[in-house]
Design a protein around this motif. Structure first.
Motif, PDB file in Angstrom:
ATOM      1  N   PHE A  10       0.834  -1.208   0.000  1.00  0.00           N
ATOM      2  CA  PHE A  10       0.000   0.000   0.000  1.00  0.00           C
ATOM      3  C   PHE A  10       0.864   1.251   0.000  1.00  0.00           C
ATOM      4  N   LEU A  11       1.928   1.256   0.810  1.00  0.00           N
ATOM      5  CA  LEU A  11       2.822   2.414   0.852  1.00  0.00           C
ATOM      6  C   LEU A  11       3.528   2.624  -0.486  1.00  0.00           C
ATOM      7  N   ILE A  12       3.916   1.531  -1.136  1.00  0.00           N
ATOM      8  CA  ILE A  12       4.557   1.642  -2.456  1.00  0.00           C
ATOM      9  C   ILE A  12       3.590   2.276  -3.463  1.00  0.00           C
ATOM     10  N   ILE A  13       2.337   1.855  -3.412  1.00  0.00           N
ATOM     11  CA  ILE A  13       1.324   2.418  -4.305  1.00  0.00           C
ATOM     12  C   ILE A  13       1.177   3.923  -4.059  1.00  0.00           C
ATOM     13  N   GLN A  14       1.232   4.328  -2.785  1.00  0.00           N
ATOM     14  CA  GLN A  14       1.113   5.755  -2.469  1.00  0.00           C
ATOM     15  C   GLN A  14       2.285   6.543  -3.055  1.00  0.00           C
ATOM     16  N   ILE A  15       3.475   5.959  -2.988  1.00  0.00           N
ATOM     17  CA  ILE A  15       4.650   6.626  -3.556  1.00  0.00           C
ATOM     18  C   ILE A  15       4.517   6.741  -5.068  1.00  0.00           C
ATOM     19  N   VAL A  16       4.067   5.643  -5.697  1.00  0.00           N
ATOM     20  CA  VAL A  16       3.856   5.651  -7.149  1.00  0.00           C
ATOM     21  C   VAL A  16       2.820   6.712  -7.527  1.00  0.00           C
ATOM     22  N   HIS A  17       1.745   6.782  -6.732  1.00  0.00           N
ATOM     23  CA  HIS A  17       0.697   7.771  -7.012  1.00  0.00           C
ATOM     24  C   HIS A  17       1.245   9.199  -6.901  1.00  0.00           C
ATOM     25  N   PHE A  18       1.982   9.467  -5.848  1.00  0.00           N
ATOM     26  CA  PHE A  18       2.521  10.814  -5.657  1.00  0.00           C
ATOM     27  C   PHE A  18       3.460  11.192  -6.798  1.00  0.00           C
ATOM     28  N   GLY A  20       3.519  10.276  -9.785  1.00  0.00           N
ATOM     29  CA  GLY A  20       2.884  10.440 -11.092  1.00  0.00           C
ATOM     30  C   GLY A  20       1.794  11.476 -11.167  1.00  0.00           C
ATOM     31  N   THR A  21       1.443  12.095 -10.030  1.00  0.00           N
ATOM     32  CA  THR A  21       0.283  13.007 -10.067  1.00  0.00           C
ATOM     33  C   THR A  21       0.503  14.360  -9.380  1.00  0.00           C
ATOM     34  N   TRP A  22       1.662  14.586  -8.715  1.00  0.00           N
ATOM     35  CA  TRP A  22       1.791  15.810  -7.911  1.00  0.00           C
ATOM     36  C   TRP A  22       1.618  17.084  -8.727  1.00  0.00           C
ATOM     37  N   ARG A  23       2.066  17.077  -9.978  1.00  0.00           N
ATOM     38  CA  ARG A  23       1.891  18.265 -10.828  1.00  0.00           C
ATOM     39  C   ARG A  23       0.415  18.452 -11.183  1.00  0.00           C
ATOM     40  N   LEU A  24      -0.322  17.330 -11.328  1.00  0.00           N
ATOM     41  CA  LEU A  24      -1.756  17.437 -11.611  1.00  0.00           C
ATOM     42  C   LEU A  24      -2.484  18.080 -10.438  1.00  0.00           C
ATOM     43  N   TYR A  25      -2.122  17.696  -9.234  1.00  0.00           N
ATOM     44  CA  TYR A  25      -2.734  18.298  -8.037  1.00  0.00           C
ATOM     45  C   TYR A  25      -2.476  19.803  -8.016  1.00  0.00           C
ATOM     46  N   GLU A  26      -1.211  20.202  -8.291  1.00  0.00           N
ATOM     47  CA  GLU A  26      -0.882  21.636  -8.276  1.00  0.00           C
ATOM     48  C   GLU A  26      -1.633  22.384  -9.369  1.00  0.00           C
ATOM     49  N   ALA A  27      -1.739  21.785 -10.558  1.00  0.00           N
ATOM     50  CA  ALA A  27      -2.451  22.428 -11.659  1.00  0.00           C
ATOM     51  C   ALA A  27      -3.928  22.611 -11.343  1.00  0.00           C
ATOM     52  N   ALA A  28      -4.460  21.756 -10.472  1.00  0.00           N
ATOM     53  CA  ALA A  28      -5.864  21.857 -10.080  1.00  0.00           C
ATOM     54  C   ALA A  28      -6.054  22.777  -8.880  1.00  0.00           C
ATOM     55  N   VAL A  37      -0.477  12.026   0.862  1.00  0.00           N
ATOM     56  CA  VAL A  37      -1.090  11.532   2.101  1.00  0.00           C
ATOM     57  C   VAL A  37      -2.076  10.409   1.783  1.00  0.00           C
ATOM     58  N   PRO A  38      -1.818   9.197   2.284  1.00  0.00           N
ATOM     59  CA  PRO A  38      -2.707   8.068   1.973  1.00  0.00           C
ATOM     60  C   PRO A  38      -4.163   8.348   2.352  1.00  0.00           C
ATOM     61  N   ILE A  39      -5.059   7.883   1.526  1.00  0.00           N
ATOM     62  CA  ILE A  39      -6.514   8.007   1.668  1.00  0.00           C
ATOM     63  C   ILE A  39      -6.971   9.451   1.419  1.00  0.00           C
ATOM     64  N   TYR A  40      -6.335  10.405   2.131  1.00  0.00           N
ATOM     65  CA  TYR A  40      -6.676  11.809   1.906  1.00  0.00           C
ATOM     66  C   TYR A  40      -6.426  12.197   0.458  1.00  0.00           C
ATOM     67  N   ASN A  41      -5.334  11.655  -0.135  1.00  0.00           N
ATOM     68  CA  ASN A  41      -5.047  11.996  -1.531  1.00  0.00           C
ATOM     69  C   ASN A  41      -6.151  11.507  -2.465  1.00  0.00           C
ATOM     70  N   ALA A  42      -6.789  10.376  -2.104  1.00  0.00           N
ATOM     71  CA  ALA A  42      -7.890   9.877  -2.936  1.00  0.00           C
ATOM     72  C   ALA A  42      -9.121  10.765  -2.793  1.00  0.00           C
ATOM     73  N   ILE A  43      -9.375  11.252  -1.577  1.00  0.00           N
ATOM     74  CA  ILE A  43     -10.514  12.157  -1.363  1.00  0.00           C
ATOM     75  C   ILE A  43     -10.327  13.439  -2.162  1.00  0.00           C
ATOM     76  N   GLY A  96      -2.785   2.951 -15.968  1.00  0.00           N
ATOM     77  CA  GLY A  96      -2.708   4.280 -15.390  1.00  0.00           C
ATOM     78  C   GLY A  96      -1.376   4.975 -15.534  1.00  0.00           C
ATOM     79  N   LEU A  97      -0.359   4.259 -15.996  1.00  0.00           N
ATOM     80  CA  LEU A  97       0.982   4.858 -16.099  1.00  0.00           C
ATOM     81  C   LEU A  97       1.057   5.937 -17.176  1.00  0.00           C
ATOM     82  N   TYR A  98       0.099   5.975 -18.083  1.00  0.00           N
ATOM     83  CA  TYR A  98       0.045   7.048 -19.082  1.00  0.00           C
ATOM     84  C   TYR A  98      -0.075   8.410 -18.392  1.00  0.00           C
TER      85      TYR A  98
END
Length: 513
Positions: A10-18, A20-28, A37-43, A96-98
């Motif tokens: 689960f922690l590895i998945i969170q790292i992979v998610h961060f 690949g998506t941190w710039r998307l979060y900032e752009a939004a 942050v696990p779970i919170y990032n999904a919310i 999802g790696l795209y």
């Protein structure tokens, strides 16, 4: 996989998610750290893609999440203007790696007021199908599952051709142990006869809180503990490992629950020293030898008058063997003027395949047998080991070695053993035609699927046309005392009322328009 291994995964998945998506979060307009942050990032992601926050729950429900992940990947891309068919397929086929490619190489223009309605009829259809699959899978996995009675082991309580609803929530819905599986299929995909799941990774055994415990005489659906079949349609030629929740579904009556002592004497079941009192709806069947004056039995008489579908065969000019008869059928035979005697068959010889493999034990005479209870400690020696060996090794995953009179569990000398879960003793009502605990022993708690609660349809395989439908069994409860009562007419009234009200509401709206 253990809970620790799942946590690391689960922690590895969170790292992979961060990553690949941190710039998307900032752009939004969100903060970079919110992607980590696990779970919170999904919310937060649900807010970014303009979807309800409760979707986050679906991402953590096994099997359901396999459907939701591709949906979220596509929705994320569309929130940043990536709406083409190519973008959609790349999201799905790259798992999802795209999104990594878009995150690091593309201009990120967040669409704040994105239209959530499908742009095409095909898209609308796909959305509707996905929603239906999610709802159906949730109900099938955690609430209620349909089940068909394939054999006569529980006649006359359940008949061949009965279609059941099995409650998952009565005994606590079990979280799927196979993380990757086709929704709503068991171990095999029909028609192509291919395995419907991946054996890896496995989720540790967990259950939701239960409404009730299994009681003596409950009719229970469970996974067959000794199943080694590759699929349900074709026998395998060698042992094949199957995860617990993908073993073949069986339905039997819980004769003994954890902590009970069960004994069978001349076919009669004793629990804790007393004869098992069965509900009135249960009509145990036994095989009988019937002697006549030379007259034979008409098939119609056997099926219609004796209500026996397991058949009769002749062993001599005056002797017949009935495979399964209830007490009512026996009384009818005894009153038949052509019948001289009716004698219940009782096994006396040792059966080598019987559980425990003790001298003089067979399907009609065995025990006493203790049904293990979680936390209970029993003495362990060479005499008791055959009863608990499979529990120690297969069900509770210990290393067991026997050297002479010495028993070692996980490398340590053992003179006792403490059980890690409850066990049950399951038997069919058709006592001489049921493959049950008398042959393969205990059913572990983690193999329990659910409680049989409702018959929604019943088809008689021996009849044709409309006579095949046993309407008197439609919408009847499995449990309860007295004769089953059909609620079919109330169901039809409810359906008619629904369509009638819907019709008038529609007409009223048309007139107001």
């Amino acid at each position: 996989m253990t809970l620790t291994e799942w946590f690391v995964f689960f922690l590895i998945i969170q790292i992979v998610h961060f990553a690949g998506t941190w710039r998307l979060y900032e752009a939004a307009g969100r903060k970079r750290w919110e992607a980590a942050v696990p779970i919170y990032n999904a919310i937060v992601l649900m807010q970014i893609i303009n979807r309800p926050k409760w979707w986050t729950i679906l991402l953590f429900i096994p099997i359901i999440n396999l459907i939701m992940f591709p949906v979220v990947w596509v929705e994320t891309l569309r929130s940043f203007g990536k709406n083409s068919t190519t973008d959609t397929w790349l999201a799905v086929f790259t798992a999802g790696l795209y999104i990594y490619y878009v995150n690091y190489t593309q201009p990120l223009n967040y669409v704040t007021d994105r239209n959530l309605n499908p742009h095409t009829k095909t898209g609308d259809t796909i959305s509707s199908i996905l929603f239906a699959i999610v709802v159906a899978t949730l109900v099938h996995t955690y609430v209620m599952q349909p089940f068909t009675i394939p054999t006569s082991s529980l006649e006359k309580s359940l008949l061949v051709g009965d279609f059941l609803f099995v409650s998952k929530f009565h005994y606590g819905a079990r979280v799927p142990m196979t993380a990757i599986a086709a929704p709503m299929f068991h171990d095999t995909i029909p028609f192509i006869n291919k395995k419907s799941y991946s054996s890896w990774p496995e989720i540790p055994y967990m259950r939701f809180p239960k409404l009730q415990s299994i009681k003596n005489n409950d009719i229970v659906v469970f996974n067959w503990p000794v199943d080694t079949l590759y699929n349900m349609y074709k026998a395998a030629d060698k042992k094949y490992y199957k995860p617990v929740d993908k073993r073949t579904n069986y339905v039997k009556r819980a004769i003994g629950v954890a902590g009970d002592t069960v004994e069978i004497k001349d076919g009669i079941v004793y629990v804790n020293g007393d004869i098992l009192k069965m509900p009135l709806r249960a009509r145990p069947e036994f095989s009988y030898e019937v002697t006549t004056d030379g007259s034979s039995f008409d098939q119609a008489y056997v099926i219609q008058e004796l209500n026996s579908t397991d058949g009769v065969y002749q062993t001599s000019q005056t002797t017949f063997q009935f495979r399964a008869l209830t007490d009512d059928a026996v009384r009818k035979l005894q009153n038949n003027p052509t019948v001289k005697s009716v004698v219940r068959n009782i096994s006396k010889e040792t059966e080598p395949t019987i559980f425990g493999k003790k001298e003089n034990w067979n399907l009609d005479n065995m025990g006493p047998i203790y049904i293990p209870k979680e936390g209970k400690t029993v003495a362990l020696d060479k005499a008791s080991l055959p009863f608990y060996k499979r529990i120690i090794t297969d069900y509770e995953h210990n290393d067991l070695k026997v050297i002479g009179d010495e028993i070692r569990i996980n490398g340590k000398i053992a003179t006792s053993y403490t059980f890690q879960q409850d066990y049950f003793w399951m038997m069919g009502d058709n006592r001489h035609n049921s493959l049950d605990s008398r042959y393969w022993g205990y059913v572990p708690a983690n193999h329990i699927v659910g409680k049989a609660v409702f018959i929604w349809m019943s088809i008689d395989p021996h009849k044709s046309g409309f006579k095949k439908f046993r309407t008197e069994r439609f919408f009847t409860t499995v449990g309860g005392e007295g004769e089953p009562v059909s609620y079919f007419k109330f169901f039809l009234i409810a359906i008619a009322a629904y369509f009638g009200i819907s019709y008038f509401v529609k007409k009223r709206k048309e007139n107001q328009a």
